[in-house]
Design an enzyme around this catalytic site. Structure first.
Site, PDB file in Angstrom:
ATOM      1  N   ASN A  80      -5.954   6.361  -1.344  1.00 33.29           N
ATOM      2  CA  ASN A  80      -6.865   5.817  -2.359  1.00 33.29           C
ATOM      3  C   ASN A  80      -7.394   4.435  -1.994  1.00 33.29           C
ATOM      4  O   ASN A  80      -7.933   3.731  -2.846  1.00 33.29           O
ATOM      5  CB  ASN A  80      -6.172   5.777  -3.730  1.00 33.29           C
ATOM      6  CG  ASN A  80      -4.968   4.836  -3.766  1.00 33.29           C
ATOM      7  OD1 ASN A  80      -4.781   4.011  -2.875  1.00 33.29           O
ATOM      8  ND2 ASN A  80      -4.152   4.961  -4.796  1.00 33.29           N
ATOM      9  N   ASP A  81      -7.276   4.039  -0.734  1.00 33.02           N
ATOM     10  CA  ASP A  81      -7.731   2.696  -0.336  1.00 33.02           C
ATOM     11  C   ASP A  81      -9.206   2.495  -0.647  1.00 33.02           C
ATOM     12  O   ASP A  81      -9.635   1.402  -1.029  1.00 33.02           O
ATOM     13  CB  ASP A  81      -7.480   2.470   1.153  1.00 33.02           C
ATOM     14  CG  ASP A  81      -6.001   2.352   1.473  1.00 33.02           C
ATOM     15  OD1 ASP A  81      -5.185   2.409   0.531  1.00 33.02           O
ATOM     16  OD2 ASP A  81      -5.663   2.195   2.661  1.00 33.02           O
TER      17      ASP A  81
ATOM     18  N   ASP B 133      -6.213 -13.819 -19.827  1.00 27.55           N
ATOM     19  CA  ASP B 133      -6.999 -14.662 -18.931  1.00 27.55           C
ATOM     20  C   ASP B 133      -7.965 -15.540 -19.726  1.00 27.55           C
ATOM     21  O   ASP B 133      -8.505 -15.130 -20.751  1.00 27.55           O
ATOM     22  CB  ASP B 133      -7.772 -13.747 -17.971  1.00 27.55           C
ATOM     23  CG  ASP B 133      -8.571 -14.510 -16.954  1.00 27.55           C
ATOM     24  OD1 ASP B 133      -7.960 -15.176 -16.109  1.00 27.55           O
ATOM     25  OD2 ASP B 133      -9.822 -14.439 -16.999  1.00 27.55           O
TER      26      ASP B 133
ATOM     27  N   GLY C  25      -6.034  -2.551  -0.007  1.00 25.65           N
ATOM     28  CA  GLY C  25      -5.429  -1.242  -0.188  1.00 25.65           C
ATOM     29  C   GLY C  25      -4.126  -1.200  -0.956  1.00 25.65           C
ATOM     30  O   GLY C  25      -3.562  -0.119  -1.155  1.00 25.65           O
TER      31      GLY C  25
ATOM     32  N   ASN D 269       0.854  -1.185   0.000  1.00 19.21           N
ATOM     33  CA  ASN D 269       0.000   0.000   0.000  1.00 19.21           C
ATOM     34  C   ASN D 269       0.890   1.234   0.000  1.00 19.21           C
ATOM     35  O   ASN D 269       1.373   1.678   1.040  1.00 19.21           O
ATOM     36  CB  ASN D 269      -0.911  -0.024   1.235  1.00 19.21           C
ATOM     37  CG  ASN D 269      -1.959   1.069   1.195  1.00 19.21           C
ATOM     38  OD1 ASN D 269      -1.914   1.956   0.343  1.00 19.21           O
ATOM     39  ND2 ASN D 269      -2.910   1.004   2.107  1.00 19.21           N
TER      40      ASN D 269
ATOM     41  N   ASP E 161      -1.612  -0.979  -4.092  1.00 14.25           N
ATOM     42  CA  ASP E 161      -1.832  -0.119  -5.253  1.00 14.25           C
ATOM     43  C   ASP E 161      -0.578  -0.030  -6.122  1.00 14.25           C
ATOM     44  O   ASP E 161       0.451  -0.653  -5.841  1.00 14.25           O
ATOM     45  CB  ASP E 161      -2.284   1.267  -4.803  1.00 14.25           C
ATOM     46  CG  ASP E 161      -1.392   1.864  -3.718  1.00 14.25           C
ATOM     47  OD1 ASP E 161      -0.178   1.591  -3.723  1.00 14.25           O
ATOM     48  OD2 ASP E 161      -1.916   2.603  -2.853  1.00 14.25           O
TER      49      ASP E 161
ATOM     50  N   GLU F  51      -3.647 -18.070 -21.019  1.00 18.52           N
ATOM     51  CA  GLU F  51      -3.959 -19.063 -19.991  1.00 18.52           C
ATOM     52  C   GLU F  51      -4.720 -20.216 -20.647  1.00 18.52           C
ATOM     53  O   GLU F  51      -5.903 -20.088 -20.955  1.00 18.52           O
ATOM     54  CB  GLU F  51      -4.787 -18.440 -18.867  1.00 18.52           C
ATOM     55  CG  GLU F  51      -5.078 -19.435 -17.753  1.00 18.52           C
ATOM     56  CD  GLU F  51      -6.113 -18.935 -16.765  1.00 18.52           C
ATOM     57  OE1 GLU F  51      -6.048 -19.347 -15.595  1.00 18.52           O
ATOM     58  OE2 GLU F  51      -6.991 -18.140 -17.156  1.00 18.52           O
TER      59      GLU F  51
END
Length: 635
Positions: A138-139, A347, A158, A133, A160, A376
């Site tokens: 900006n959490d 993905d 949180g 964090n 980032d 993937e």
């Protein structure tokens, strides 16, 4: 009074205009691109009533859909100089709304020839919410629903982009040369949004991670260190909270199953999540990717694999719809060009419509011929995995070419998850499982472009499987560091982090110790590590730092020998160097006679153990302790 009336009329008009043109995507573009057309998606209430015009640029096509809130405008971009161009919307030949200024930016020199990740790299996979964090401000964010709560294993914690940037020294010291971060785009699901695979805006970094500019800054900081950035890109689905899912451009933008519900078109301008699309019918995927190439498959089974939703909160995108496919192509190119990306990990690649995802991949590789994309392909059969790699002879049997440069070696992963607990060798147990993986390398069109790994964010933690046995960890890491392909490691394992997937995904995605103010210890620093963390880190750093500067491992050939007494021996070699690797998977020390390896050893009589620096006589025998890996540079 007239002045007040004029102001009211003006406010009413500008309010109407704001409703009429809410979004233009892509938000800007670049000159000098390989693709000579750009399809602008214009969005606003009843915007299809108007006719677009763009000063200085030719409009090739205007596409309206059954939803009047969309216009798809294809423009000719060949030889368009960088600059700003006015887009007008006309009605009866007159401007009906305010003009929109569209920008073409100057393309960075050499952008098309950027070099993607390759077998010289070590990829460090991290989950940004759980790594560090760097900006507690900006959490949580007023524009998104879920707030940070570290007490919830499935909640946002949180971490980032700033947290990643703050610890690039740590990642670089580990020997990593590339970062694969799980997705960073906005995911506005009300809960469990930290994984960010259910995206709600694919042109915006989630504000709880930072901004688009922060993401670009991360790429810039990596490039200063000669490191690379991979984006985790999702083509198969979006999240139920995506703004376009709430107001579908076309009925078939996502795969719907009217037989499971009413056949009505989703309510336009709906603000009630994905409720509109669900009214038209939802069905889950059967996850049977084999149906994509099985010559005996039924249509219904293939449909429910490809068209079924991955989960109920992730509407399945329809890549066979040209509008959807082009939107995804342009979005991917936009992020490469804007951020300066060096690769994609895609993905759920094999759940997409295979013709559509092939076209998506080819479009990107045509624009960036030295880029790299790994898909993937979570299958457990090497022929089936190889089917999805570019120029596969297996795929060619069905006239299929994915154009996908790299695939993930899941069969090696499967072996690594059990083999070091198999102390006794049998016909099909013990280290022979690893040997057997490589005997099928002939199936792949490019063995150096396979992603090799022991774990990732969706699997059991390696240190849980082997109950914190560092010798078994060392064998697994030595193997992926010395075999063909591109090694990938998972954040935290290099300091001994464990986690049990059976307790939920949150347990294999724990916070990195030291990433949050007030953490008991800071494993990002040498002084902050426990003795156990230090032993794990020092080994991992030494191993992969050696690999970083050893070209024979990156591109050399392989020769291996049938395991004996649960000991596996293989060589990586080129015209200049030979490296011998021994893995003793037995619970007992072994003495290995070297005459059997004469064709690989040649005139060499000794080797230097690369991690300890010790000289080893290889003229007759090599003694190797139990559960030990040994790397010898032959001299």
């Amino acid at each position: 009074m007239k002045k007040i009336l004029y102001i009211l009329i003006f406010l009413s008009t500008t309010s109407s205009i704001a409703q009429q043109i809410e979004k233009v995507e892509p938000p800007f573009w670049w000159n000098g691109m390989h693709r000579n057309e750009l399809q602008l998606m214009l969005y606003g209430k009843d915007i299809a009533r108007y006719t677009p015009e763009m000063e200085g640029i030719t409009i090739n096509n205007i596409r309206k859909t059954e939803n009047p809130n969309y216009l798809f405008v294809t423009i000719n971009t060949e030889n368009v100089p960088a600059g700003k161009y006015t887009l007008k919307l006309l009605k009866n030949g007159k401007r009906a709304v305010d003009s929109y200024v569209y920008e073409f930016r100057e393309r960075k020199e050499g952008s098309a020839l950027r070099k993607g990740f390759d077998s010289s790299d070590l990829i460090y996979l991290l989950m940004p919410d759980r790594f560090a964090n760097g900006d507690s401000g900006n959490d949580s964010h007023p524009g998104t629903t879920e707030a940070a709560d570290r007490s919830k294993s499935g909640g946002r914690h949180g971490g980032d982009i700033q947290g990643i940037i703050d610890h690039l020294d740590y990642i670089e010291k580990l020997g990593a040369t590339a970062i694969w971060s799980t997705p960073l785009l906005e995911d506005n699901d009300p809960e469990y949004s930290y994984h960010t695979y259910a995206q709600s805006d694919v042109y915006r970094i989630d504000p709880r991670y930072g901004t688009n500019e922060d993401y670009k800054r991360l790429a810039d900081e990596l490039h200063k260190r000669d490191m690379k950035l991979l984006m985790d890109y999702v083509t198969n689905h979006w999240g139920a909270e995506h703004w376009m899912i709430k107001d579908l451009p076309t009925y078939d933008w996502v795969h719907l199953f009217p037989e499971h519900g009413r056949r009505e078109f989703p309510e336009r301008r709906s603000r009630s999540g994905a409720e509109g699309s669900r009214r038209a019918g939802y069905a889950n995927s059967n996850y049977r990717m084999e149906t994509q190439y099985d010559p005996n498959t039924s249509d219904i089974d293939k449909k429910y694999c490809v068209d079924g939703w991955f989960v109920s909160t992730m509407p399945d995108l329809n890549q066979s719809n040209p509008l959807v496919l082009n939107y995804l192509i342009q979005n991917a190119i936009w992020w490469i060009e804007y951020t300066g990306l060096d690769g994609f990990r895609v993905d759920t690649y094999s759940y997409n419509d295979k013709e559509g995802i092939s076209e998506w991949t080819k479009a990107i590789m045509d624009e960036y011929p030295h880029f790299n994309i790994v898909g993937e392909i979570w299958l457990h059969n090497q022929a089936q995995i190889a089917y999805w790699q570019k120029d596969s002879e297996i795929g060619a049997l069905q006239d299929f070419n994915s154009h996908l440069p790299s695939v993930m070696d899941f069969t090696l992963h499967d072996a690594l998850g059990v083999v070091f607990n198999e102390d006794e060798a049998t016909w099909d147990k013990g280290i022979v499982k690893v040997y057997s993986n490589f005997v099928n390398d002939f199936l792949y069109s490019d063995i150096n472009n396979l992603l090799v790994f022991a774990e990732n964010h969706d699997t059991q933690r390696l240190n849980h499987i082997y109950e914190g046995d560092i010798d078994k960890y060392k064998m697994a890491m030595t193997l992926i560091a010395t075999v063909r392909g591109i090694p990938q490691i998972y954040y935290g394992s290099e300091i001994g982090m464990a986690g049990n997937k059976d307790k939920g995904d949150g347990d294999i995605r724990k916070d990195f110790p030291g990433g949050w103010e007030g953490d008991e210890n800071n494993a990002f620093t040498a002084s902050g590590r426990t003795e156990k963390q230090k032993e794990y880190f020092d080994f991992t750093s030494k191993l992969f730092s050696w690999r970083k500067h050893t070209p024979v491992i990156h591109t050399g050939k392989t020769k291996h020998y049938l395991p004996e007494n649960n000991v596996y021996v293989y060589f990586r070699y080129n015209d200049n160097d030979t490296v011998m690797v021994l893995l003793n998977n037995s619970a007992e020390a072994r003495t290995v006679k070297t005459d059997r390896f004469a064709e690989s050893i040649g005139h060499h009589t000794k080797g230097k153990e690369v991690l300890s620096g010790k000289a080893v006589d290889i003229s007759e025998t090599i003694n190797i302790p139990s559960k030990t890996a040994m790397i010898l540079k032959l001299e």
